[in-house]
Design a protein around this motif. Structure first.
Motif, PDB file in Angstrom:
ATOM      1  N   GLN A 196      11.996   2.872   8.236  1.00  0.00           N
ATOM      2  CA  GLN A 196      10.953   3.155   7.248  1.00  0.00           C
ATOM      3  C   GLN A 196       9.733   2.271   7.461  1.00  0.00           C
ATOM      4  N   ILE A 197       9.958   0.989   7.770  1.00  0.00           N
ATOM      5  CA  ILE A 197       8.836   0.074   7.973  1.00  0.00           C
ATOM      6  C   ILE A 197       8.089   0.432   9.253  1.00  0.00           C
ATOM      7  N   LYS A 198       8.821   0.760  10.315  1.00  0.00           N
ATOM      8  CA  LYS A 198       8.157   1.171  11.557  1.00  0.00           C
ATOM      9  C   LYS A 198       7.267   2.385  11.325  1.00  0.00           C
ATOM     10  N   GLU A 199       7.790   3.370  10.577  1.00  0.00           N
ATOM     11  CA  GLU A 199       7.009   4.583  10.320  1.00  0.00           C
ATOM     12  C   GLU A 199       5.755   4.278   9.510  1.00  0.00           C
ATOM     13  N   LYS A 200       5.885   3.405   8.510  1.00  0.00           N
ATOM     14  CA  LYS A 200       4.735   3.096   7.655  1.00  0.00           C
ATOM     15  C   LYS A 200       3.692   2.268   8.402  1.00  0.00           C
ATOM     16  N   THR A 233       0.807  -1.223   0.000  1.00  0.00           N
ATOM     17  CA  THR A 233       0.000   0.000   0.000  1.00  0.00           C
ATOM     18  C   THR A 233       0.840   1.273   0.000  1.00  0.00           C
ATOM     19  N   GLU A 234       2.079   1.205   0.472  1.00  0.00           N
ATOM     20  CA  GLU A 234       2.925   2.399   0.536  1.00  0.00           C
ATOM     21  C   GLU A 234       3.858   2.454  -0.661  1.00  0.00           C
ATOM     22  N   ARG A 235       3.617   3.396  -1.550  1.00  0.00           N
ATOM     23  CA  ARG A 235       4.415   3.497  -2.776  1.00  0.00           C
ATOM     24  C   ARG A 235       5.879   3.820  -2.486  1.00  0.00           C
ATOM     25  N   SER A 236       6.150   4.498  -1.378  1.00  0.00           N
ATOM     26  CA  SER A 236       7.539   4.830  -1.036  1.00  0.00           C
ATOM     27  C   SER A 236       8.367   3.591  -0.713  1.00  0.00           C
ATOM     28  N   LEU A 237       7.706   2.481  -0.441  1.00  0.00           N
ATOM     29  CA  LEU A 237       8.411   1.230  -0.157  1.00  0.00           C
ATOM     30  C   LEU A 237       8.549   0.339  -1.385  1.00  0.00           C
ATOM     31  N   HIS A 238       8.155   0.845  -2.543  1.00  0.00           N
ATOM     32  CA  HIS A 238       8.293   0.062  -3.775  1.00  0.00           C
ATOM     33  C   HIS A 238       9.713   0.210  -4.307  1.00  0.00           C
ATOM     34  N   GLN A 239      10.667  -0.200  -3.493  1.00  0.00           N
ATOM     35  CA  GLN A 239      12.087  -0.165  -3.805  1.00  0.00           C
ATOM     36  C   GLN A 239      12.632  -1.581  -3.726  1.00  0.00           C
ATOM     37  N   PRO A 240      13.774  -1.860  -4.384  1.00  0.00           N
ATOM     38  CA  PRO A 240      14.285  -3.239  -4.416  1.00  0.00           C
ATOM     39  C   PRO A 240      14.409  -3.891  -3.045  1.00  0.00           C
ATOM     40  N   MET A 241      14.944  -3.169  -2.068  1.00  0.00           N
ATOM     41  CA  MET A 241      15.134  -3.760  -0.738  1.00  0.00           C
ATOM     42  C   MET A 241      13.822  -4.267  -0.157  1.00  0.00           C
TER      43      MET A 241
END
Length: 319
Positions: A300-304, A53-61
């Protein structure tokens, strides 16, 4: 009995015995097992939902992390529901086809997870050693190809095990002294030479996993060398922090697996029920602990997670 008749002897069902010698404790053992399984479902489900659901996390990692969560869910769901049915209802009967299916997805997901961990190590290697080339190297197509390689390699390694088992004759022995079906526990019930199964079951998958471990180790040696060359202590700490979660997940995945293999191969004096309990570690601990490790260690995951689940709840309470 003629060989032509032996080849037709395929049992209709197997009986999973659970943990031999601890049958009276099955109910009590099921409580932590069920709790860990539900926690694993929740943790990996939340991880997948947040990354989706979070587009900012659509990164390779994070895409690799989503693949890891899917592999964990397959690994645990392949074994735990049937295991709990065995513990709660003594429902140890499983058809020959279902047993082979469970065996396939168990080993398949384990192999795929190993490849995903290797891909994650490569991701950290590029991010730290070649940061300016990261976007060019870790493209969406590269991530997709890595996922396909994990699926294809795992399929090619594990699928022959099905034919190695189907060719064996079974002469009435159908009780598997285990909580789930795995390659060698099925092969040992056959009334024929299983040397090919032993050779393939140990050599090929084990060699593939060892190659993954060696490549992961090499990548982290290069990462450490790059960290020591960084001029700023803050930069070194930040780069090292990004690797800690992955290192923890690697240890959680490989240590129980290798310990199980070594005790199974060389620990003849260890009681059989200890072997079975150890074998359950790598279908329980990685799916349970991986989301916790990344949830706690990755800002980043904690914040999301807070944004997606906690903030809307507070907003509703205020209304």
């Amino acid at each position: 009995m003629p060989p032509s008749n032996l080849t037709r002897l395929t049992p209709a069902t197997f009986i999973l015995a659970g943990i031999p010698g601890m049958e009276k404790s099955h109910i009590w053992i099921s409580i932590p097992f069920c709790s860990m399984y539900l926690a694993a479902l929740l943790g990996n489900g939340v991880m997948l939902f947040v990354i989706r659901t979070e587009r900012s996390l659509h990164q390779p990692m994070y895409l690799f992390l989503a693949m890891l969560a899917i592999a964990d869910l397959v690994l645990s769901t392949t074994t735990l529901p049937k295991m709990l049915a065995l513990f709660w209802f003594s429902a140890g009967e499983i058809s020959f086809g279902a047993c082979l299916t469970q065996m396939f997805f168990l080993h398949f997901s384990f192999s795929a997870e190993s490849v995903i961990l290797l891909a994650m190590a490569f991701d950290r290697f590029v991010a730290i050693c070649y940061p300016l080339r990261y976007v060019a190297v870790l493209t969406p197509s590269t991530v997709v190809k890595a996922g396909l390689v994990a699926l294809l390699r795992s399929f090619c390694i594990i699928f022959p095990c099905i034919f190695l088992l189907k060719r064996l004759p079974f002469c009435g022995h159908n009780v598997i002294p285990h909580t789930y079906c795995e390659h060698m526990s099925i092969a040992r019930l056959a009334c024929a030479d299983i040397s090919v199964n032993i050779l393939y079951g140990l050599a090929v998958p084990f060699a593939a996993i060892v190659v993954d471990v060696v490549l992961i180790a090499v990548s982290y040696v290069l990462i450490l060398l790059a960290l020591f060359r960084l001029p700023s202590r803050t930069a070194r700490h930040k780069a090292f922090h990004t690797c800690v979660s992955h290192v923890c997940v690697i240890l959680l995945f490989y240590i129980p697996a290798f310990f199980t293999v070594l005790t199974h191969r060389y620990g003849q004096r260890i009681p059989h029920h200890i072997h079975i309990l150890l074998a359950n570690l790598y279908v329980l601990f990685p799916p349970l602990l991986n989301p916790i490790v990344y949830g706690v260690r990755t800002q980043q995951i904690k914040e999301k997670v807070v944004k997606v689940f906690i903030c809307p709840t507070r907003h509703l309470l205020q209304e």
